[in-house]
Design a protein around this motif. Structure first.
Motif, PDB file in Angstrom:
ATOM      1  N   ARG A  94     -17.670  -7.912 -17.975  1.00  0.00           N
ATOM      2  CA  ARG A  94     -17.618  -6.687 -18.811  1.00  0.00           C
ATOM      3  C   ARG A  94     -19.088  -6.292 -18.886  1.00  0.00           C
ATOM      4  NH1 ARG A  94     -14.570  -9.365 -23.288  1.00  0.00           N
ATOM      5  NH2 ARG A  94     -12.546  -8.350 -23.460  1.00  0.00           N
ATOM      6  N   GLY A  95     -19.241  -5.133 -18.936  1.00  0.00           N
ATOM      7  CA  GLY A  95     -20.547  -4.513 -19.391  1.00  0.00           C
ATOM      8  C   GLY A  95     -20.743  -4.127 -20.657  1.00  0.00           C
ATOM      9  N   GLY A  97     -20.607  -2.988 -24.178  1.00  0.00           N
ATOM     10  CA  GLY A  97     -19.634  -1.789 -25.127  1.00  0.00           C
ATOM     11  C   GLY A  97     -18.532  -1.694 -24.530  1.00  0.00           C
ATOM     12  N   ASN A  98     -18.269  -2.468 -23.355  1.00  0.00           N
ATOM     13  CA  ASN A  98     -16.916  -2.265 -22.739  1.00  0.00           C
ATOM     14  C   ASN A  98     -15.894  -2.960 -22.954  1.00  0.00           C
ATOM     15  OD1 ASN A  98     -14.948  -1.516 -20.882  1.00  0.00           O
ATOM     16  ND2 ASN A  98     -16.582  -0.600 -19.246  1.00  0.00           N
ATOM     17  N   TYR A  99     -14.750  -3.007 -23.437  1.00  0.00           N
ATOM     18  CA  TYR A  99     -13.817  -3.812 -23.993  1.00  0.00           C
ATOM     19  C   TYR A  99     -12.842  -4.289 -22.394  1.00  0.00           C
ATOM     20  CZ  TYR A  99     -11.293   0.760 -23.917  1.00  0.00           C
ATOM     21  OH  TYR A  99     -10.671   1.838 -23.651  1.00  0.00           O
ATOM     22  N   GLN A 100     -13.071  -3.545 -21.424  1.00  0.00           N
ATOM     23  CA  GLN A 100     -12.031  -3.828 -20.525  1.00  0.00           C
ATOM     24  C   GLN A 100     -12.726  -4.962 -19.687  1.00  0.00           C
ATOM     25  OE1 GLN A 100     -10.428  -1.493 -16.722  1.00  0.00           O
ATOM     26  NE2 GLN A 100      -9.983  -0.225 -18.594  1.00  0.00           N
ATOM     27  N   LEU A 101     -12.107  -5.798 -19.199  1.00  0.00           N
ATOM     28  CA  LEU A 101     -12.378  -6.878 -18.383  1.00  0.00           C
ATOM     29  C   LEU A 101     -12.077  -6.491 -16.962  1.00  0.00           C
ATOM     30  CD1 LEU A 101     -11.613 -10.166 -19.794  1.00  0.00           C
ATOM     31  CD2 LEU A 101     -13.848  -9.793 -18.961  1.00  0.00           C
TER      32      LEU A 101
ATOM     33  N   TYR B  33      -4.061  -6.401 -24.844  1.00  0.00           N
ATOM     34  CA  TYR B  33      -4.120  -5.998 -23.491  1.00  0.00           C
ATOM     35  C   TYR B  33      -2.817  -6.423 -22.799  1.00  0.00           C
ATOM     36  CZ  TYR B  33      -9.047  -6.605 -24.109  1.00  0.00           C
ATOM     37  OH  TYR B  33     -10.414  -6.477 -24.586  1.00  0.00           O
ATOM     38  N   TYR B  35      -1.414  -6.622 -18.632  1.00  0.00           N
ATOM     39  CA  TYR B  35      -1.678  -6.723 -17.199  1.00  0.00           C
ATOM     40  C   TYR B  35      -0.556  -7.096 -16.381  1.00  0.00           C
ATOM     41  CZ  TYR B  35      -6.426  -7.898 -18.970  1.00  0.00           C
ATOM     42  OH  TYR B  35      -7.788  -7.842 -19.620  1.00  0.00           O
ATOM     43  N   PHE B  45      -5.194  -4.380 -14.615  1.00  0.00           N
ATOM     44  CA  PHE B  45      -5.191  -3.839 -16.089  1.00  0.00           C
ATOM     45  C   PHE B  45      -3.879  -2.514 -16.298  1.00  0.00           C
ATOM     46  CE2 PHE B  45      -6.613  -2.361 -20.145  1.00  0.00           C
ATOM     47  CZ  PHE B  45      -6.630  -1.056 -20.015  1.00  0.00           C
ATOM     48  N   TYR B  48      -4.524  -1.038 -23.173  1.00  0.00           N
ATOM     49  CA  TYR B  48      -5.364  -1.785 -24.127  1.00  0.00           C
ATOM     50  C   TYR B  48      -5.167  -1.190 -25.545  1.00  0.00           C
ATOM     51  CZ  TYR B  48      -9.568  -2.772 -26.824  1.00  0.00           C
ATOM     52  OH  TYR B  48     -10.681  -3.244 -27.699  1.00  0.00           O
ATOM     53  N   ASP B  56      -5.855   2.608 -24.810  1.00  0.00           N
ATOM     54  CA  ASP B  56      -6.330   3.092 -23.264  1.00  0.00           C
ATOM     55  C   ASP B  56      -5.027   2.965 -22.394  1.00  0.00           C
ATOM     56  OD1 ASP B  56      -9.140   1.824 -21.294  1.00  0.00           O
ATOM     57  OD2 ASP B  56      -7.585   3.287 -20.761  1.00  0.00           O
ATOM     58  N   GLY B 101     -18.706  -4.318 -32.517  1.00  0.00           N
ATOM     59  CA  GLY B 101     -19.221  -4.307 -30.998  1.00  0.00           C
ATOM     60  C   GLY B 101     -19.223  -5.375 -30.450  1.00  0.00           C
ATOM     61  N   VAL B 103     -16.475  -6.929 -29.382  1.00  0.00           N
ATOM     62  CA  VAL B 103     -15.116  -7.053 -28.640  1.00  0.00           C
ATOM     63  C   VAL B 103     -15.297  -7.539 -27.177  1.00  0.00           C
ATOM     64  CG1 VAL B 103     -15.177  -4.478 -27.849  1.00  0.00           C
ATOM     65  CG2 VAL B 103     -13.059  -6.097 -27.781  1.00  0.00           C
ATOM     66  N   ALA B 104     -16.728  -7.136 -26.659  1.00  0.00           N
ATOM     67  CA  ALA B 104     -17.174  -7.571 -25.247  1.00  0.00           C
ATOM     68  C   ALA B 104     -17.479  -8.836 -24.864  1.00  0.00           C
ATOM     69  CB  ALA B 104     -18.375  -6.590 -24.878  1.00  0.00           C
ATOM     70  N   GLN B 108     -10.331 -13.737 -24.142  1.00  0.00           N
ATOM     71  CA  GLN B 108      -8.778 -13.184 -24.164  1.00  0.00           C
ATOM     72  C   GLN B 108      -7.897 -14.391 -24.174  1.00  0.00           C
ATOM     73  OE1 GLN B 108      -7.763 -10.383 -21.433  1.00  0.00           O
ATOM     74  NE2 GLN B 108      -9.380  -8.942 -22.144  1.00  0.00           N
TER      75      GLN B 108
END
Lengths: 113, 119
Positions: A94-95, A97-101, B33, B35, B45, B48, B56, B101, B103-104, B108
């Motif tokens: 992840r980058g 602030g990004n939640y998506q892996l 999530y 998948y 993905f 989410y 998302d 903040g 969450v990153a 999972q």
């Protein structure tokens, strides 16, 4: 664009030998890196992660991974492989602030007795 | 505590039928999530959910796919008019968010998956 590459579809190692499963990434900002393992007919299990701090991260089952910023790599390692380590291994990133892996395609690890 | 659970574990259906897959996340996990994993491939993905925020949906492959989540609990993934290319293992994962903040940072936790076969 963010991406993860696992250049080897399969890695074969003799039991007792050290193993390395390779992962390289591309991400904007600070990377948050993860390794997961998928045993046959079982769900994905978290192994370890790098968020910040020491570049060598220790995880479950004796695995460790080394974060190398200059080479944008996060290779998974174990000093002495076991037959029971045979499984499918996924690297993910992840980058900031990004939640998506973002997931790699996976590497099949085969440990031969 | 219990991990992520999914049901059914296996589903065989005929082309054109609708299917509904269920995911029960770990209690207290705000992020969920979905998948898709096709045979021999990595994770794709789908969608989410984070708390009460709008989901998302950017990974859903077509409008035949939809998902809902009630608050921070159960989620269902629905595939309408199934096609043979929908055959795959559908995985659900949840994670905590901890401090804002973060969450990153959080790994999972995955359920065992639902293996969908469309004949």
């Amino acid at each position: 664009a963010q991406s993860v590459a696992q250049p080897e579809d399969q890695v074969n190692v003799a039991e007792g030998n050290p193993l390395t499963v390779k992962c390289t990434y591309s991400v904007s900002g600070n990377p948050y890196l993860f390794w997961y393992v998928q045993y046959p007919n079982r769900g994905l299990q978290f192994l370890l992660k790098y968020i910040t701090g020491d570049n060598l991260v220790k995880g479950s089952y004796g695995f460790e991974a080394e974060f190398n910023k200059s080479q944008t790599s996060f290779h998974l390692k174990k000093p002495s492989a076991l037959v029971s380590d045979s499984a499918l291994y996924f690297c993910a990133v992840r980058g900031d602030g990004n939640y998506q892996l973002i997931w790699g395609a996976g590497t099949k690890l085969i440990i031969k007795p | 505590g219990a991990g992520v659970s999914q049901s059914p574990s296996n589903k065989v259906t005929e082309k054109g039928k609708d299917v509904e897959l269920r995911c029960d996340p770990i209690s207290g996990h705000t992020a969920l999530y979905w998948y898709r994993q096709r045979l021999g491939q990595g994770l794709e993905f789908l969608i989410y959910f984070q708390g009460n925020s709008a989901p998302d949906k950017s990974g859903l492959p077509s409008d035949r796919f939809s998902a809902e989540r009630t608050g921070e609990s159960v989620s269902t993934l629905t595939i309408q008019r199934t096609q043979q290319e929908d055959s795959a293992v559908y995985l659900c994962a949840s994670s905590s968010t901890g401090v804002p903040g973060a969450v990153a940072y959080n790994e999972q936790f995955f359920g065992p998956g639902t293996r969908l076969t469309v004949l």
